[in-house]
Design a protein around this motif. Structure first.
Motif, PDB file in Angstrom:
ATOM      1  N   GLY A 224      -9.605 -53.557  35.963  1.00 44.05           N
ATOM      2  CA  GLY A 224     -10.423 -54.258  36.946  1.00 44.05           C
ATOM      3  C   GLY A 224      -9.917 -54.089  38.360  1.00 44.05           C
ATOM      4  O   GLY A 224     -10.713 -53.875  39.303  1.00 44.05           O
ATOM      5  N   ILE A 225      -8.608 -54.189  38.557  1.00 47.93           N
ATOM      6  CA  ILE A 225      -8.028 -54.031  39.894  1.00 47.93           C
ATOM      7  C   ILE A 225      -8.302 -52.629  40.433  1.00 47.93           C
ATOM      8  O   ILE A 225      -8.652 -52.442  41.604  1.00 47.93           O
ATOM      9  CB  ILE A 225      -6.509 -54.308  39.854  1.00 47.93           C
ATOM     10  CG1 ILE A 225      -6.252 -55.806  39.647  1.00 47.93           C
ATOM     11  CG2 ILE A 225      -5.830 -53.834  41.151  1.00 47.93           C
ATOM     12  CD1 ILE A 225      -4.782 -56.156  39.473  1.00 47.93           C
ATOM     13  N   GLY A 226      -8.153 -51.635  39.565  1.00 44.94           N
ATOM     14  CA  GLY A 226      -8.410 -50.258  39.980  1.00 44.94           C
ATOM     15  C   GLY A 226      -9.869 -50.044  40.365  1.00 44.94           C
ATOM     16  O   GLY A 226     -10.167 -49.371  41.362  1.00 44.94           O
ATOM     17  N   ALA A 227     -10.782 -50.618  39.579  1.00 42.39           N
ATOM     18  CA  ALA A 227     -12.210 -50.469  39.874  1.00 42.39           C
ATOM     19  C   ALA A 227     -12.574 -51.171  41.185  1.00 42.39           C
ATOM     20  O   ALA A 227     -13.372 -50.659  41.980  1.00 42.39           O
ATOM     21  CB  ALA A 227     -13.031 -51.034  38.721  1.00 42.39           C
ATOM     22  N   GLU A 228     -11.996 -52.346  41.420  1.00 41.24           N
ATOM     23  CA  GLU A 228     -12.242 -53.072  42.670  1.00 41.24           C
ATOM     24  C   GLU A 228     -11.751 -52.269  43.878  1.00 41.24           C
ATOM     25  O   GLU A 228     -12.421 -52.187  44.904  1.00 41.24           O
ATOM     26  CB  GLU A 228     -11.548 -54.436  42.633  1.00 41.24           C
ATOM     27  CG  GLU A 228     -12.195 -55.436  41.686  1.00 41.24           C
ATOM     28  CD  GLU A 228     -11.419 -56.740  41.603  1.00 41.24           C
ATOM     29  OE1 GLU A 228     -10.442 -56.890  42.373  1.00 41.24           O
ATOM     30  OE2 GLU A 228     -11.771 -57.589  40.772  1.00 41.24           O
ATOM     31  N   TYR A 229     -10.552 -51.690  43.730  1.00 38.97           N
ATOM     32  CA  TYR A 229      -9.994 -50.875  44.819  1.00 38.97           C
ATOM     33  C   TYR A 229     -10.924 -49.691  45.120  1.00 38.97           C
ATOM     34  O   TYR A 229     -11.199 -49.376  46.282  1.00 38.97           O
ATOM     35  CB  TYR A 229      -8.609 -50.358  44.425  1.00 38.97           C
ATOM     36  CG  TYR A 229      -8.023 -49.385  45.423  1.00 38.97           C
ATOM     37  CD1 TYR A 229      -7.285 -49.843  46.516  1.00 38.97           C
ATOM     38  CD2 TYR A 229      -8.201 -48.005  45.280  1.00 38.97           C
ATOM     39  CE1 TYR A 229      -6.757 -48.950  47.442  1.00 38.97           C
ATOM     40  CE2 TYR A 229      -7.683 -47.106  46.201  1.00 38.97           C
ATOM     41  CZ  TYR A 229      -6.960 -47.589  47.276  1.00 38.97           C
ATOM     42  OH  TYR A 229      -6.448 -46.700  48.203  1.00 38.97           O
ATOM     43  N   ALA A 230     -11.386 -49.042  44.067  1.00 40.12           N
ATOM     44  CA  ALA A 230     -12.264 -47.886  44.235  1.00 40.12           C
ATOM     45  C   ALA A 230     -13.558 -48.285  44.948  1.00 40.12           C
ATOM     46  O   ALA A 230     -14.020 -47.585  45.858  1.00 40.12           O
ATOM     47  CB  ALA A 230     -12.575 -47.270  42.880  1.00 40.12           C
ATOM     48  N   LYS A 231     -14.116 -49.407  44.555  1.00 39.36           N
ATOM     49  CA  LYS A 231     -15.364 -49.856  45.178  1.00 39.36           C
ATOM     50  C   LYS A 231     -15.152 -50.149  46.656  1.00 39.36           C
ATOM     51  O   LYS A 231     -15.987 -49.789  47.503  1.00 39.36           O
ATOM     52  CB  LYS A 231     -15.881 -51.103  44.458  1.00 39.36           C
ATOM     53  CG  LYS A 231     -17.232 -51.594  44.996  1.00 39.36           C
ATOM     54  CD  LYS A 231     -17.750 -52.768  44.177  1.00 39.36           C
ATOM     55  CE  LYS A 231     -19.117 -53.215  44.695  1.00 39.36           C
ATOM     56  NZ  LYS A 231     -19.661 -54.358  43.909  1.00 39.36           N
ATOM     57  N   GLU A 232     -14.047 -50.812  46.977  1.00 40.13           N
ATOM     58  CA  GLU A 232     -13.745 -51.147  48.375  1.00 40.13           C
ATOM     59  C   GLU A 232     -13.570 -49.897  49.232  1.00 40.13           C
ATOM     60  O   GLU A 232     -13.841 -49.916  50.436  1.00 40.13           O
ATOM     61  CB  GLU A 232     -12.468 -51.991  48.437  1.00 40.13           C
ATOM     62  CG  GLU A 232     -12.631 -53.399  47.873  1.00 40.13           C
ATOM     63  CD  GLU A 232     -11.298 -54.117  47.744  1.00 40.13           C
ATOM     64  OE1 GLU A 232     -10.248 -53.512  48.078  1.00 40.13           O
ATOM     65  OE2 GLU A 232     -11.303 -55.285  47.294  1.00 40.13           O
ATOM     66  N   HIS A 233     -13.102 -48.805  48.617  1.00 40.52           N
ATOM     67  CA  HIS A 233     -12.851 -47.575  49.361  1.00 40.52           C
ATOM     68  C   HIS A 233     -13.928 -46.511  49.114  1.00 40.52           C
ATOM     69  O   HIS A 233     -13.721 -45.327  49.383  1.00 40.52           O
ATOM     70  CB  HIS A 233     -11.467 -47.023  48.995  1.00 40.52           C
ATOM     71  CG  HIS A 233     -10.341 -47.875  49.497  1.00 40.52           C
ATOM     72  ND1 HIS A 233      -9.944 -49.031  48.849  1.00 40.52           N
ATOM     73  CD2 HIS A 233      -9.550 -47.763  50.594  1.00 40.52           C
ATOM     74  CE1 HIS A 233      -8.943 -49.584  49.519  1.00 40.52           C
ATOM     75  NE2 HIS A 233      -8.689 -48.855  50.571  1.00 40.52           N
ATOM     76  N   HIS A 234     -15.073 -46.957  48.604  1.00 43.17           N
ATOM     77  CA  HIS A 234     -16.258 -46.100  48.436  1.00 43.17           C
ATOM     78  C   HIS A 234     -16.006 -44.901  47.524  1.00 43.17           C
ATOM     79  O   HIS A 234     -16.526 -43.805  47.752  1.00 43.17           O
ATOM     80  CB  HIS A 234     -16.760 -45.632  49.802  1.00 43.17           C
ATOM     81  CG  HIS A 234     -16.948 -46.750  50.786  1.00 43.17           C
ATOM     82  ND1 HIS A 234     -17.948 -47.698  50.650  1.00 43.17           N
ATOM     83  CD2 HIS A 234     -16.222 -47.093  51.888  1.00 43.17           C
ATOM     84  CE1 HIS A 234     -17.854 -48.570  51.654  1.00 43.17           C
ATOM     85  NE2 HIS A 234     -16.823 -48.235  52.414  1.00 43.17           N
ATOM     86  N   ILE A 235     -15.171 -45.128  46.515  1.00 42.39           N
ATOM     87  CA  ILE A 235     -14.920 -44.099  45.504  1.00 42.39           C
ATOM     88  C   ILE A 235     -15.819 -44.399  44.308  1.00 42.39           C
ATOM     89  O   ILE A 235     -15.772 -45.515  43.769  1.00 42.39           O
ATOM     90  CB  ILE A 235     -13.436 -44.112  45.058  1.00 42.39           C
ATOM     91  CG1 ILE A 235     -12.514 -43.974  46.272  1.00 42.39           C
ATOM     92  CG2 ILE A 235     -13.177 -43.003  44.042  1.00 42.39           C
ATOM     93  CD1 ILE A 235     -11.067 -44.333  45.968  1.00 42.39           C
ATOM     94  N   PRO A 236     -16.664 -43.483  43.882  1.00 41.33           N
ATOM     95  CA  PRO A 236     -17.578 -43.748  42.762  1.00 41.33           C
ATOM     96  C   PRO A 236     -16.843 -44.149  41.491  1.00 41.33           C
ATOM     97  O   PRO A 236     -15.780 -43.604  41.181  1.00 41.33           O
ATOM     98  CB  PRO A 236     -18.304 -42.408  42.576  1.00 41.33           C
ATOM     99  CG  PRO A 236     -18.144 -41.700  43.882  1.00 41.33           C
ATOM    100  CD  PRO A 236     -16.812 -42.124  44.422  1.00 41.33           C
ATOM    101  N   VAL A 237     -17.412 -45.116  40.777  1.00 40.53           N
ATOM    102  CA  VAL A 237     -16.807 -45.604  39.536  1.00 40.53           C
ATOM    103  C   VAL A 237     -17.794 -45.487  38.372  1.00 40.53           C
ATOM    104  O   VAL A 237     -18.930 -45.952  38.469  1.00 40.53           O
ATOM    105  CB  VAL A 237     -16.359 -47.075  39.666  1.00 40.53           C
ATOM    106  CG1 VAL A 237     -15.792 -47.573  38.330  1.00 40.53           C
ATOM    107  CG2 VAL A 237     -15.326 -47.237  40.769  1.00 40.53           C
ATOM    108  N   ILE A 238     -17.342 -44.867  37.295  1.00 45.77           N
ATOM    109  CA  ILE A 238     -18.104 -44.829  36.045  1.00 45.77           C
ATOM    110  C   ILE A 238     -17.439 -45.817  35.100  1.00 45.77           C
ATOM    111  O   ILE A 238     -16.264 -45.654  34.744  1.00 45.77           O
ATOM    112  CB  ILE A 238     -18.072 -43.422  35.412  1.00 45.77           C
ATOM    113  CG1 ILE A 238     -18.681 -42.384  36.356  1.00 45.77           C
ATOM    114  CG2 ILE A 238     -18.808 -43.414  34.067  1.00 45.77           C
ATOM    115  CD1 ILE A 238     -18.434 -40.946  35.914  1.00 45.77           C
TER     116      ILE A 238
END
Length: 278
Positions: A191-205
Motif C-alpha cells: 500500500g505504501i508503495g502504491a501511494e508513493y507511485a500515485k503521488e509521483h504520477h507513476i502508473p500502478v497496476i
C-alpha cells in the motif's frame, strides 16, 4: 452460478448467514429436499434468515433459491467442499484440490475485463522499467513474474525485502510502471508503495480483490475473486487466482513483443546452457 455467488459474498454475510452458507455449500442436494423451515433447523438458523439469505442473493424467494440450486446441480458444476477433514483419504484430498484449482481459474477468468487487461499490457509494454510489489504469498508470485519479465528482456525490479523494494521505487519515474500484488489489498508494504507511485504520477497496476484500498491507488485493477473463506486450509485459492492473472499478463505482453522477447529468451538459454557444458 448460485454456489459461486455464495462463495463470493461469504465475507459480507452475517454470522447466522455464514452458518447457513456453510451448510448449503457442503450439502446443496439437501436444499432440494427441504422447506425453508427444515433448512433453517438443519443449519441452525431461523426461517427468517433463510428467506433473507435468498433475497440477499438477488432472488425473490426461497423457491427461486431452490430452482437456482437445482439448475447448478443439473449442469454438473458443483462446488466440492474443500475443507480438509481428519478422515479424508488421499483420493478425496486430491479431488478437493482439483476442484480448488478448477474453480479458482474459472472464477478469475469470469472477472477479466478485456479493456483493463489491454490497458495493463500497454502500460508494461511502453514502460522503461517495471517495479513489482508483493510480500508473503503474493511475494512468491511477484518473484515469479519478476524473473519471467527479466528473462524476456523487460527491465524489472523486485526484492523479497520490502524495505529494499521501496528503496528501488524511489528511482521510478512516470515512464515506468508499478505492479502491486496483494490479495487482501491491505498489505502495508504494498500500500505504501502504491501511494508513493500515485503521488509521483507513476502508473500502478493492482492485482487484488475489487473492494480493497489498493484499488483506489491504482490506474488499472486486474481483479481476483474473493474466494478464501476462513474455514479453508491455507491460501491456495487466492494463490492460484493471482498467479493465473500474472501469467495472463505476462503472456499478453510476450505476444505483443513476440519477436524481441523470443530473441532475448534465446540469448538467455544459450548463456545458461554453458553451465551444462562439460
Amino acid at each position: 452460478m448460485i454456489l459461486e455467488k455464495i462463495e463470493q459474498r461469504y465475507k459480507s454475510l452475517s454470522r447466522q448467514q455464514k452458518l447457513l452458507a456453510d451448510y448449503v455449500l457442503k450439502n446443496p442436494k439437501e436444499v432440494m429436499n427441504s422447506t425453508s423451515k427444515e433448512l433453517a433447523e438443519k443449519s441452525g438458523v431461523s426461517t427468517a434468515t433463510v428467506v433473507r439469505f435468498a433475497q440477499q442473493l438477488d432472488l425473490d424467494s426461497f423457491a427461486d433459491f431452490k430452482i437456482a440450486i437445482a439448475s447448478q446441480l443439473s449442469s454438473g458444476k458443483v462446488i466440492v467442499d474443500t475443507v480438509i477433514e481428519k478422515d479424508d483419504t488421499s483420493k478425496i484430498m486430491s479431488e478437493k484440490l482439483e476442484q480448488v484449482y478448477a474453480s479458482s481459474i474459472q472464477k478469475s477468468f469470469s472477472m477479466i475485463k478485456e479493456a483493463d487487461l489491454n490497458h495493463a499490457v500497454e502500460l508494461i509494454n511502453k514502460a522503461t522499467h517495471v517495479y513489482i510489489l508483493g510480500v508473503g504469498t503474493s511475494g512468491l508470485i511477484a518473484y515469479d513474474l519478476y524473473h519471467k519479465l527479466n528473462r524476456y528482456g523487460i527491465k524489472t525490479f523486485y526484492e523479497t525485502d520490502a524495505h529494499m523494494n521501496l528503496e528501488f521505487l524511489t528511482n521510478a519515474t512516470k515512464d515506468d510502471v508499478v505492479v502491486a500484488i496483494s490479495y487482501s489489498g491491505k498489505t502495508k508494504e504494498v500500500g505504501i508503495g502504491a501511494e508513493y507511485a500515485k503521488e509521483h504520477h507513476i502508473p500502478v497496476i493492482a492485482i487484488t480483490r475489487e473492494d480493497t484500498p489498493l484499488v483506489e491507488n491504482s490506474d488499472v485493477c486486474l481483479c481476483i475473486p474473493d474466494n478464501e473463506r476462513t474455514i479453508r486450509v491455507a491460501a491456495i485459492a487466492s494463490k492460484i487466482s493471482t498467479m493465473y492473472i500474472t501469467d495472463l499478463l505476462f503472456i499478453s505482453v510476450m505476444q505483443l513483443r513476440y519477436g524481441g522477447m523470443k530473441e532475448s529468451a534465446i540469448r538467455t538459454n544459450q548463456l545458461i546452457n554453458k553451465l551444462k557444458e562439460k
